[in-house]
Design an enzyme around this catalytic site. Structure first.
Site, PDB file in Angstrom:
ATOM      1  N   ARG A   6      41.700  37.838  32.859  1.00  0.00           N
ATOM      2  CA  ARG A   6      41.543  37.189  34.155  1.00  0.00           C
ATOM      3  C   ARG A   6      40.420  36.170  34.123  1.00  0.00           C
ATOM      4  O   ARG A   6      39.483  36.275  33.349  1.00  0.00           O
ATOM      5  CB  ARG A   6      41.226  38.238  35.218  1.00  0.00           C
ATOM      6  CG  ARG A   6      42.350  39.226  35.390  1.00  0.00           C
ATOM      7  CD  ARG A   6      42.012  40.283  36.384  1.00  0.00           C
ATOM      8  NE  ARG A   6      41.655  39.675  37.654  1.00  0.00           N
ATOM      9  CZ  ARG A   6      41.171  40.352  38.678  1.00  0.00           C
ATOM     10  NH1 ARG A   6      40.960  41.640  38.594  1.00  0.00           N
ATOM     11  NH2 ARG A   6      40.872  39.749  39.814  1.00  0.00           N
ATOM     12  N   ARG A  62      48.099  22.076  29.364  1.00  0.00           N
ATOM     13  CA  ARG A  62      48.930  21.283  28.466  1.00  0.00           C
ATOM     14  C   ARG A  62      48.102  20.353  27.579  1.00  0.00           C
ATOM     15  O   ARG A  62      48.611  19.790  26.623  1.00  0.00           O
ATOM     16  CB  ARG A  62      49.960  20.482  29.262  1.00  0.00           C
ATOM     17  CG  ARG A  62      50.924  21.361  30.040  1.00  0.00           C
ATOM     18  CD  ARG A  62      51.659  22.311  29.127  1.00  0.00           C
ATOM     19  NE  ARG A  62      52.582  23.168  29.879  1.00  0.00           N
ATOM     20  CZ  ARG A  62      52.945  24.358  29.486  1.00  0.00           C
ATOM     21  NH1 ARG A  62      52.485  24.867  28.371  1.00  0.00           N
ATOM     22  NH2 ARG A  62      53.785  25.072  30.207  1.00  0.00           N
ATOM     23  N   CYS A  74      52.520  28.189  38.425  1.00  0.00           N
ATOM     24  CA  CYS A  74      51.487  28.110  39.456  1.00  0.00           C
ATOM     25  C   CYS A  74      52.042  28.679  40.754  1.00  0.00           C
ATOM     26  O   CYS A  74      53.235  28.572  41.024  1.00  0.00           O
ATOM     27  CB  CYS A  74      51.071  26.663  39.702  1.00  0.00           C
ATOM     28  SG  CYS A  74      50.289  25.871  38.299  1.00  0.00           S
ATOM     29  N   GLU A  77      47.760  31.482  46.459  1.00  0.00           N
ATOM     30  CA  GLU A  77      47.111  32.743  46.816  1.00  0.00           C
ATOM     31  C   GLU A  77      47.535  33.110  48.237  1.00  0.00           C
ATOM     32  O   GLU A  77      47.781  32.219  49.059  1.00  0.00           O
ATOM     33  CB  GLU A  77      45.592  32.586  46.804  1.00  0.00           C
ATOM     34  CG  GLU A  77      44.962  32.679  45.448  1.00  0.00           C
ATOM     35  CD  GLU A  77      45.014  34.080  44.868  1.00  0.00           C
ATOM     36  OE1 GLU A  77      44.807  35.079  45.587  1.00  0.00           O
ATOM     37  OE2 GLU A  77      45.272  34.185  43.666  1.00  0.00           O
ATOM     38  N   ARG A  89      42.625  30.774  40.309  1.00  0.00           N
ATOM     39  CA  ARG A  89      42.593  31.988  39.488  1.00  0.00           C
ATOM     40  C   ARG A  89      43.622  31.878  38.370  1.00  0.00           C
ATOM     41  O   ARG A  89      44.617  31.171  38.503  1.00  0.00           O
ATOM     42  CB  ARG A  89      42.904  33.215  40.350  1.00  0.00           C
ATOM     43  CG  ARG A  89      41.849  33.537  41.386  1.00  0.00           C
ATOM     44  CD  ARG A  89      42.332  34.658  42.305  1.00  0.00           C
ATOM     45  NE  ARG A  89      41.321  35.138  43.208  1.00  0.00           N
ATOM     46  CZ  ARG A  89      41.051  34.617  44.401  1.00  0.00           C
ATOM     47  NH1 ARG A  89      41.730  33.561  44.834  1.00  0.00           N
ATOM     48  NH2 ARG A  89      40.117  35.128  45.172  1.00  0.00           N
ATOM     49  N   TYR A 107      34.540  34.175  34.947  1.00  0.00           N
ATOM     50  CA  TYR A 107      34.431  33.685  36.316  1.00  0.00           C
ATOM     51  C   TYR A 107      33.350  32.616  36.338  1.00  0.00           C
ATOM     52  O   TYR A 107      32.245  32.844  35.861  1.00  0.00           O
ATOM     53  CB  TYR A 107      34.102  34.839  37.278  1.00  0.00           C
ATOM     54  CG  TYR A 107      35.261  35.797  37.380  1.00  0.00           C
ATOM     55  CD1 TYR A 107      36.204  35.649  38.390  1.00  0.00           C
ATOM     56  CD2 TYR A 107      35.454  36.799  36.442  1.00  0.00           C
ATOM     57  CE1 TYR A 107      37.303  36.500  38.469  1.00  0.00           C
ATOM     58  CE2 TYR A 107      36.548  37.646  36.516  1.00  0.00           C
ATOM     59  CZ  TYR A 107      37.461  37.492  37.522  1.00  0.00           C
ATOM     60  OH  TYR A 107      38.546  38.317  37.595  1.00  0.00           O
ATOM     61  N   ARG A 115      34.035  38.795  41.071  1.00  0.00           N
ATOM     62  CA  ARG A 115      33.929  39.967  40.199  1.00  0.00           C
ATOM     63  C   ARG A 115      32.649  39.910  39.361  1.00  0.00           C
ATOM     64  O   ARG A 115      32.692  39.774  38.144  1.00  0.00           O
ATOM     65  CB  ARG A 115      35.136  40.047  39.259  1.00  0.00           C
ATOM     66  CG  ARG A 115      36.465  40.396  39.884  1.00  0.00           C
ATOM     67  CD  ARG A 115      36.503  41.757  40.579  1.00  0.00           C
ATOM     68  NE  ARG A 115      36.170  42.881  39.752  1.00  0.00           N
ATOM     69  CZ  ARG A 115      37.042  43.662  39.099  1.00  0.00           C
ATOM     70  NH1 ARG A 115      38.315  43.419  39.195  1.00  0.00           N
ATOM     71  NH2 ARG A 115      36.635  44.671  38.387  1.00  0.00           N
TER      72      ARG A 115
END
Length: 122
Positions: A6, A62, A74, A77, A89, A107, A115
């Protein structure tokens, strides 16, 4: 074993240049820290908050050598009240033998607040 890696980042302004630059920086760090070869990757999912409309975040991926045939998508959210705005994200599904604990999630920017327990001090 397929593991999820993540990451997230934020931008200040919704411009194509800012989105691409932020995602390139995020992906470069994730790839480097986790020693990811594109042939190890099953798929990559990017999500963006409602404010981001200038470009698909996947476009940045890419630009990396060897990633042409990696399946990427894609999505938006879900609009949760008081969630972090201008946030991108990523979830990378990687074939690997390393343990969950060894995965290095990344992150950056304002997304560190999402997080802090997963943000490793290097």
């Amino acid at each position: 074993m397929i593991r999820g890696i993540r990451g997230a980042t934020t931008i200040v302004n919704d411009t194509e240049t800012e989105v691409i630059d932020a995602v390139e920086k995020l992906m470069a760090e994730i790839i480097h820290l986790n020693k990811i070869d594109p042939d190890m990757v099953a798929s990559v999912f990017f999500s963006a908050t409602d404010e981001i409309r200038s470009v698909f975040p996947a476009k940045a991926l890419r630009k990396f050598d060897g990633w042409t045939y990696v399946p990427v998508t894609c999505m938006k959210e879900i609009p949760v009240s008081n969630s972090l705005p201008f946030c991108i994200r990523v979830m990378i599904h990687v074939n690997t033998t390393i343990s969950q604990k060894e995965i290095q999630h990344v992150y950056q920017g304002g997304a560190i607040a999402l997080r802090p327990d997963l943000t490793k001090k290097i």
